[in-house]
Design an enzyme around this catalytic site. Sequence first.
Site, PDB file in Angstrom:
ATOM      1  N   LYS A  72      46.935  43.086  43.299  1.00  0.00           N
ATOM      2  CA  LYS A  72      47.264  42.995  41.937  1.00  0.00           C
ATOM      3  C   LYS A  72      46.906  44.469  41.113  1.00  0.00           C
ATOM      4  O   LYS A  72      47.619  44.905  40.492  1.00  0.00           O
ATOM      5  CB  LYS A  72      46.354  42.017  40.987  1.00  0.00           C
ATOM      6  CG  LYS A  72      46.687  40.748  41.723  1.00  0.00           C
ATOM      7  CD  LYS A  72      46.024  39.521  40.688  1.00  0.00           C
ATOM      8  CE  LYS A  72      44.389  39.825  40.656  1.00  0.00           C
ATOM      9  NZ  LYS A  72      43.996  39.342  42.262  1.00  0.00           N
ATOM     10  N   ARG A  76      43.724  33.120  34.646  1.00  0.00           N
ATOM     11  CA  ARG A  76      43.224  32.949  36.075  1.00  0.00           C
ATOM     12  C   ARG A  76      43.046  31.356  36.119  1.00  0.00           C
ATOM     13  O   ARG A  76      42.604  30.560  36.917  1.00  0.00           O
ATOM     14  CB  ARG A  76      41.906  33.364  36.326  1.00  0.00           C
ATOM     15  CG  ARG A  76      42.115  34.509  37.226  1.00  0.00           C
ATOM     16  CD  ARG A  76      40.920  35.427  37.686  1.00  0.00           C
ATOM     17  NE  ARG A  76      40.725  36.084  38.976  1.00  0.00           N
ATOM     18  CZ  ARG A  76      40.737  37.416  38.904  1.00  0.00           C
ATOM     19  NH1 ARG A  76      40.859  38.096  38.132  1.00  0.00           N
ATOM     20  NH2 ARG A  76      40.449  37.750  40.326  1.00  0.00           N
ATOM     21  N   ARG A 105      38.216  46.705  51.734  1.00  0.00           N
ATOM     22  CA  ARG A 105      38.417  47.350  50.525  1.00  0.00           C
ATOM     23  C   ARG A 105      37.248  48.164  49.944  1.00  0.00           C
ATOM     24  O   ARG A 105      36.074  47.828  50.252  1.00  0.00           O
ATOM     25  CB  ARG A 105      38.555  46.363  49.344  1.00  0.00           C
ATOM     26  CG  ARG A 105      38.791  46.876  48.130  1.00  0.00           C
ATOM     27  CD  ARG A 105      39.599  46.079  47.188  1.00  0.00           C
ATOM     28  NE  ARG A 105      38.689  44.690  46.551  1.00  0.00           N
ATOM     29  CZ  ARG A 105      39.358  43.903  46.043  1.00  0.00           C
ATOM     30  NH1 ARG A 105      40.627  43.995  45.383  1.00  0.00           N
ATOM     31  NH2 ARG A 105      38.522  42.831  45.424  1.00  0.00           N
ATOM     32  N   ARG A 150      32.498  46.335  47.046  1.00  0.00           N
ATOM     33  CA  ARG A 150      32.316  45.346  46.002  1.00  0.00           C
ATOM     34  C   ARG A 150      31.246  44.486  46.342  1.00  0.00           C
ATOM     35  O   ARG A 150      31.426  43.691  47.392  1.00  0.00           O
ATOM     36  CB  ARG A 150      33.363  44.960  45.293  1.00  0.00           C
ATOM     37  CG  ARG A 150      34.224  45.861  44.311  1.00  0.00           C
ATOM     38  CD  ARG A 150      35.538  45.421  43.900  1.00  0.00           C
ATOM     39  NE  ARG A 150      35.773  44.000  43.669  1.00  0.00           N
ATOM     40  CZ  ARG A 150      36.808  43.674  42.931  1.00  0.00           C
ATOM     41  NH1 ARG A 150      37.851  44.244  42.754  1.00  0.00           N
ATOM     42  NH2 ARG A 150      37.101  42.271  42.541  1.00  0.00           N
ATOM     43  N   ARG A 167      35.478  32.865  46.296  1.00  0.00           N
ATOM     44  CA  ARG A 167      36.473  32.920  45.422  1.00  0.00           C
ATOM     45  C   ARG A 167      37.856  32.467  45.668  1.00  0.00           C
ATOM     46  O   ARG A 167      38.685  32.035  44.919  1.00  0.00           O
ATOM     47  CB  ARG A 167      36.615  34.606  45.402  1.00  0.00           C
ATOM     48  CG  ARG A 167      35.381  35.365  44.620  1.00  0.00           C
ATOM     49  CD  ARG A 167      35.270  36.859  44.811  1.00  0.00           C
ATOM     50  NE  ARG A 167      36.473  37.563  44.205  1.00  0.00           N
ATOM     51  CZ  ARG A 167      37.007  38.626  44.674  1.00  0.00           C
ATOM     52  NH1 ARG A 167      36.344  39.408  45.804  1.00  0.00           N
ATOM     53  NH2 ARG A 167      37.841  39.441  44.019  1.00  0.00           N
TER      54      ARG A 167
HETATM   55  P1  AMP Z   1      39.210  41.309  39.888  1.00  0.00           P
HETATM   56  O1  AMP Z   1      39.004  42.704  39.818  1.00  0.00           O
HETATM   57  O2  AMP Z   1      40.473  40.960  39.168  1.00  0.00           O
HETATM   58  O3  AMP Z   1      39.227  40.438  41.333  1.00  0.00           O
HETATM   59  O4  AMP Z   1      38.154  40.450  39.165  1.00  0.00           O
HETATM   60  C1  AMP Z   1      36.893  40.340  39.696  1.00  0.00           C
HETATM   61  C2  AMP Z   1      35.949  39.096  39.073  1.00  0.00           C
HETATM   62  O5  AMP Z   1      36.043  39.176  37.884  1.00  0.00           O
HETATM   63  C3  AMP Z   1      36.649  37.769  39.566  1.00  0.00           C
HETATM   64  O6  AMP Z   1      36.321  37.097  40.810  1.00  0.00           O
HETATM   65  C4  AMP Z   1      36.055  36.866  38.411  1.00  0.00           C
HETATM   66  O7  AMP Z   1      34.848  36.484  38.650  1.00  0.00           O
HETATM   67  C5  AMP Z   1      35.853  37.992  37.206  1.00  0.00           C
HETATM   68  N1  AMP Z   1      37.492  37.845  36.414  1.00  0.00           N
HETATM   69  C6  AMP Z   1      38.230  38.601  36.489  1.00  0.00           C
HETATM   70  N2  AMP Z   1      39.359  38.248  35.567  1.00  0.00           N
HETATM   71  C7  AMP Z   1      39.034  37.287  35.052  1.00  0.00           C
HETATM   72  C8  AMP Z   1      39.483  36.197  34.480  1.00  0.00           C
HETATM   73  N3  AMP Z   1      40.823  36.330  33.810  1.00  0.00           N
HETATM   74  N4  AMP Z   1      39.027  34.767  33.889  1.00  0.00           N
HETATM   75  C9  AMP Z   1      37.650  34.742  34.684  1.00  0.00           C
HETATM   76  N5  AMP Z   1      37.031  35.655  35.504  1.00  0.00           N
HETATM   77  C10 AMP Z   1      37.613  36.726  35.622  1.00  0.00           C
END
Ligand code: AMP
Length: 223
Positions: free
Chosen positions: A13, A88, A127, A160, A171
């Site tokens: 993404k 999400r 990653r 990460r 996740r």
């Molecule tokens: P990402 O970098 O998009 O994979 O986001 C990392 C983490 O941030 C996710 O696993 C969630 O815990 C949190 N997060 C990111 N976007 C959202 C969202 N739209 N709603 C809730 N938690 C989020």
Amino acid sequence: MRLVVLGAPGAGKGTQASQLAEYYNCPHVSTGETFRKAIQNQTELGKEADRHISQGRLVPDDITIELVKQRIEEPDCQIGFILDGYPRTVPQAAGLDEILSKKGLSLDAALHLELSEKEIFRRLGNRRVCTKCGANYHLDSLPPKHPGKCDRCGSPLVQRDDDQIDTIKKRLIVYHQQTRPVLDYYEKQSKLLVVNGEGSISSVYNAIINNLETRSLRANDCH
Ligand code: AMP
């Protein structure tokens, strides 16, 4: 262009959203990145987000919806945005529709990057992310020029915390329970665009652009 980019963790993404933002000349808004910066800066938002992210959970909807509302009301987002990692949950998708409809606007499309579970584990395990500017690397498909160092700013690269194997498993459960229903939400609105995310970065990118352009040509035909 007003686009949301959906997909399981590791679907690409962030990588695709950043290139799409350049192509459409509009901001790339990543909720995950915003949370990570807040955690790094130890703000109140960061402390709250960290409690959930480190456990592989989603940050609660009320906090996330408010964050996105404030961000897309900023002047640079008035021409459009590429939202990466949001929505999400179904309430987040409905929240976004509400924010936009108050301005007489709507989303152009919801892009879903599809990926097999085997590939998700392979990608997330390899990653690496820059500790300073947040740039993403992949040890196989997008390695840094100098091992362990960011090409853009030279800062150290790390894995990460939420890319550890047990957290990835959590996740994915959260993704299936809470995020997959978002696909149906957009399918019902005829906004869902599904692209196979398993190819190279450039082939996936080309497939996305082709799909979006075809879609916008069809939309123009209807007017
Ligand atoms: P990402 O970098 O998009 O994979 O986001 C990392 C983490 O941030 C996710 O696993 C969630 O815990 C949190 N997060 C990111 N976007 C959202 C969202 N739209 N709603 C809730 N938690 C989020």
